[in-house]
Scaffold this motif. Structure first.
Motif, PDB file in Angstrom:
ATOM      1  N   ARG A  51       8.350  40.553 -15.705  1.00  0.00           N
ATOM      2  CA  ARG A  51       6.884  40.571 -15.857  1.00  0.00           C
ATOM      3  C   ARG A  51       6.308  41.920 -15.445  1.00  0.00           C
ATOM      4  O   ARG A  51       5.472  42.478 -16.117  1.00  0.00           O
ATOM      5  N   ALA A  52       6.711  42.411 -14.317  1.00  0.00           N
ATOM      6  CA  ALA A  52       6.172  43.678 -13.825  1.00  0.00           C
ATOM      7  C   ALA A  52       7.165  44.280 -12.838  1.00  0.00           C
ATOM      8  O   ALA A  52       7.984  43.574 -12.255  1.00  0.00           O
ATOM      9  N   ALA A  53       7.085  45.558 -12.687  1.00  0.00           N
ATOM     10  CA  ALA A  53       7.912  46.266 -11.708  1.00  0.00           C
ATOM     11  C   ALA A  53       7.223  47.593 -11.413  1.00  0.00           C
ATOM     12  O   ALA A  53       6.492  48.130 -12.259  1.00  0.00           O
ATOM     13  N   GLU A  54       7.459  48.106 -10.229  1.00  0.00           N
ATOM     14  CA  GLU A  54       6.898  49.403  -9.877  1.00  0.00           C
ATOM     15  C   GLU A  54       7.766  50.488 -10.505  1.00  0.00           C
ATOM     16  O   GLU A  54       8.924  50.666 -10.144  1.00  0.00           O
ATOM     17  N   ILE A  55       7.201  51.182 -11.480  1.00  0.00           N
ATOM     18  CA  ILE A  55       7.927  52.224 -12.210  1.00  0.00           C
ATOM     19  C   ILE A  55       7.636  53.567 -11.558  1.00  0.00           C
ATOM     20  O   ILE A  55       6.486  53.974 -11.437  1.00  0.00           O
ATOM     21  N   THR A  56       8.699  54.248 -11.152  1.00  0.00           N
ATOM     22  CA  THR A  56       8.576  55.568 -10.542  1.00  0.00           C
ATOM     23  C   THR A  56       8.759  56.627 -11.627  1.00  0.00           C
ATOM     24  O   THR A  56       9.825  56.683 -12.260  1.00  0.00           O
ATOM     25  N   PRO A  57       7.740  57.443 -11.884  1.00  0.00           N
ATOM     26  CA  PRO A  57       7.871  58.483 -12.921  1.00  0.00           C
ATOM     27  C   PRO A  57       8.942  59.515 -12.537  1.00  0.00           C
ATOM     28  O   PRO A  57       9.181  59.766 -11.364  1.00  0.00           O
ATOM     29  N   ILE A  58       9.541  60.127 -13.542  1.00  0.00           N
ATOM     30  CA  ILE A  58      10.524  61.192 -13.336  1.00  0.00           C
ATOM     31  C   ILE A  58       9.942  62.471 -13.930  1.00  0.00           C
ATOM     32  O   ILE A  58       9.832  62.590 -15.155  1.00  0.00           O
TER      33      ILE A  58
END
Length: 171
Positions: A51-58
């Motif tokens: 459903r959702a997750a904390e996405i860390t940008p690269i």
């Protein structure tokens, strides 16, 4: 039992109906939407839907890579389906999902989609016909297109090729 199921399972009556005998191989596909278009991935390639997750940008990553997530202790690259299909960006909302898939390279990646719909069954002959029709080199992540098998709809389902997505995830 529906007529389709009957015709597939009862090979003695196939001959009487004027149909060729032989096994019908069915594959299952998970359908999802991106910008009101319907796409599908082979269900065997989809590990789970989040459903959702904390996405860390690269910083400096390829434009199709939205970032990475920590999935039960494993770092998973997240691709953006809208960027893959050259569509405008859309913020994550309550319908957005991350489809966690195993790419052809054996790597696991996530794909952000607008929504996940259902699992459909397609016979192998339909999928193979879509492969032959979808040989355009510019759409390397598209396997082919099949008509939607739902209630006489005139919409099409775009079959996604994980080999093409594997190439994007490696950039």
């Amino acid at each position: 039992m529906s007529q389709t199921q009957y015709m597939i399972s009862d090979t003695e009556n196939l001959d009487e109906m004027g149909m060729e005998q032989g096994p019908v191989v069915i594959t299952r596909w998970v359908t999802f939407t991106v910008a009101d278009e319907i796409y599908a991935l082979n269900v065997l390639d989809v590990q789970e839907v989040l459903r959702a997750a904390e996405i860390t940008p690269i910083p400096g990553a390829h434009e199709t890579i939205r970032g990475i997530i920590n999935l039960r202790g494993n770092v998973v690259t997240i691709l953006d389906a809208r960027t893959i299909f050259s569509l405008p960006e859309k913020p994550f909302d309550e319908n957005s999902r991350i489809m966690v898939v195993e790419l052809r390279s054996g790597e696991v990646a996530g794909i952000v989609v607008d929504s996940v719909a259902e699992v459909i069954a397609l016979d192998e002959e339909t999928v193979n016909a879509a492969r032959r029709a979808g040989s355009d080199e510019s759409a390397g992540h598209i396997l082919g297109v099949v008509p939607q098998v739902d209630k006489g709809s005139d919409k099409l389902i775009i079959l996604v090729d994980l080999k093409g997505l594997s190439d994007l995830a490696e950039k």
